[in-house]
Design a protein around this motif. Structure first.
Motif, short mmCIF file in Angstrom:
data_model
loop_
_atom_site.label_atom_id
_atom_site.label_comp_id
_atom_site.label_asym_id
_atom_site.label_seq_id
_atom_site.Cartn_x
_atom_site.Cartn_y
_atom_site.Cartn_z
N ARG A 6 0.84 -1.22 0.00
CA ARG A 6 0.00 0.00 0.00
C ARG A 6 0.87 1.25 0.00
NH1 ARG A 6 -3.27 -2.21 4.34
NH2 ARG A 6 -4.98 -3.39 3.41
N PRO A 61 -7.07 -10.47 -4.02
CA PRO A 61 -7.93 -9.27 -3.97
C PRO A 61 -7.29 -8.10 -3.22
CG PRO A 61 -9.23 -11.25 -3.61
CD PRO A 61 -7.80 -11.69 -3.61
N ALA A 62 -6.70 -8.38 -2.07
CA ALA A 62 -6.10 -7.30 -1.27
C ALA A 62 -4.87 -6.71 -1.96
CB ALA A 62 -5.72 -7.82 0.12
N ALA A 88 -5.86 -4.51 -4.85
CA ALA A 88 -6.46 -3.25 -4.35
C ALA A 88 -5.41 -2.19 -4.04
CB ALA A 88 -7.31 -3.53 -3.11
N THR A 89 -4.13 -2.58 -3.92
CA THR A 89 -3.08 -1.59 -3.65
C THR A 89 -2.69 -0.82 -4.92
OG1 THR A 89 -1.20 -3.09 -4.09
CG2 THR A 89 -2.12 -3.07 -1.83
N ASN A 144 -10.55 -8.24 -9.92
CA ASN A 144 -10.11 -7.32 -8.86
C ASN A 144 -9.21 -6.21 -9.40
OD1 ASN A 144 -10.92 -8.34 -5.98
ND2 ASN A 144 -10.44 -10.18 -7.17
#
Length: 206
Positions: free
Chosen positions: A143, A169-170, A173-174, A205
């Protein structure tokens, strides 16, 4: 974008693993054979290259700038201890793809400035497929790095290092552009089916 990095694991070697992921829809293969002789690399690399061309997939060689032309590869991926990106660019010219490994935001900007076409950012977590591992980043590290990098650059960034399907997914998302995998695909019961599943995860995603 899904990048497959070759490895010998379970029932797969570099060639059978490449065939399985290509059949599952992957269109980017990096041939990594760290301890192989040049003759081994050329022998395996020619077959992997033919497979990639038959599926219209990108074929990248890890580290060996000197073998790109001989293998008809689309480019090279350079680790932090390999040839500098700028030097590789002088040898390969503008038409070849050059990827660079990064562990920090400073690495990312240095690679972009040197003329890399994409960055492999990692590792996400500990992985057994790589020796001399840089500090793991985790989701927070991604992130922070992506937020800082995207303020000044839109160069593609691919996440790498011990990533599983559940992480995707995580990580996507970054703001990364794609995921590089080896063990997650090769260790699956059905590598081709796992490749299709992972591609779907990445695409949903984005």
């Amino acid at each position: 974008m899904l990048q497959f990095i070759t490895h010998c694991r379970g029932s797969h070697n570099e060639i059978s693993g490449t065939r399985a992921v290509l059949e599952g829809g992957c269109r980017w293969v990096q041939l990594r054979m760290k301890d192989a002789s040049e003759s081994e690399l050329l022998s395996v690399g020619r077959t992997v290259g033919e497979l990639c061309r038959s599926f219209d997939a990108v074929f990248i060689v890890d580290d060996h700038v000197d073998l790109v032309e001989a293998l008809g590869a689309d480019g090279v991926h350079l680790g932090k201890n390999d040839m500098p990106v700028a030097e590789a660019r002088k040898i390969l010219g503008e038409s070849k793809i050059i990827g660079a490994t990064a562990n920090t935001v400073a690495d990312m900007f240095a690679a972009a400035e040197a003329g890399a076409d994409y960055i492999g950012l990692g590792p996400f977590r500990f992985t057994t497929t790589k020796e001399r591992l840089s500090p793991v980043l985790g989701i927070g590290g991604y992130r922070d790095a992506m937020a800082a990098f995207r303020q000044k650059s839109d160069l593609p960034v691919v996440a790498i290092g011990g990533i599983t399907a559940a992480d995707i997914p995580a990580i996507m998302a970054t703001g990364v552009s794609g995921i590089a995998l080896s063990g997650t695909l090769l260790g699956a019961e059905d590598t081709t089916a796992e490749t299709s599943k992972i591609l779907n995860l990445i695409n949903t995603n984005k």
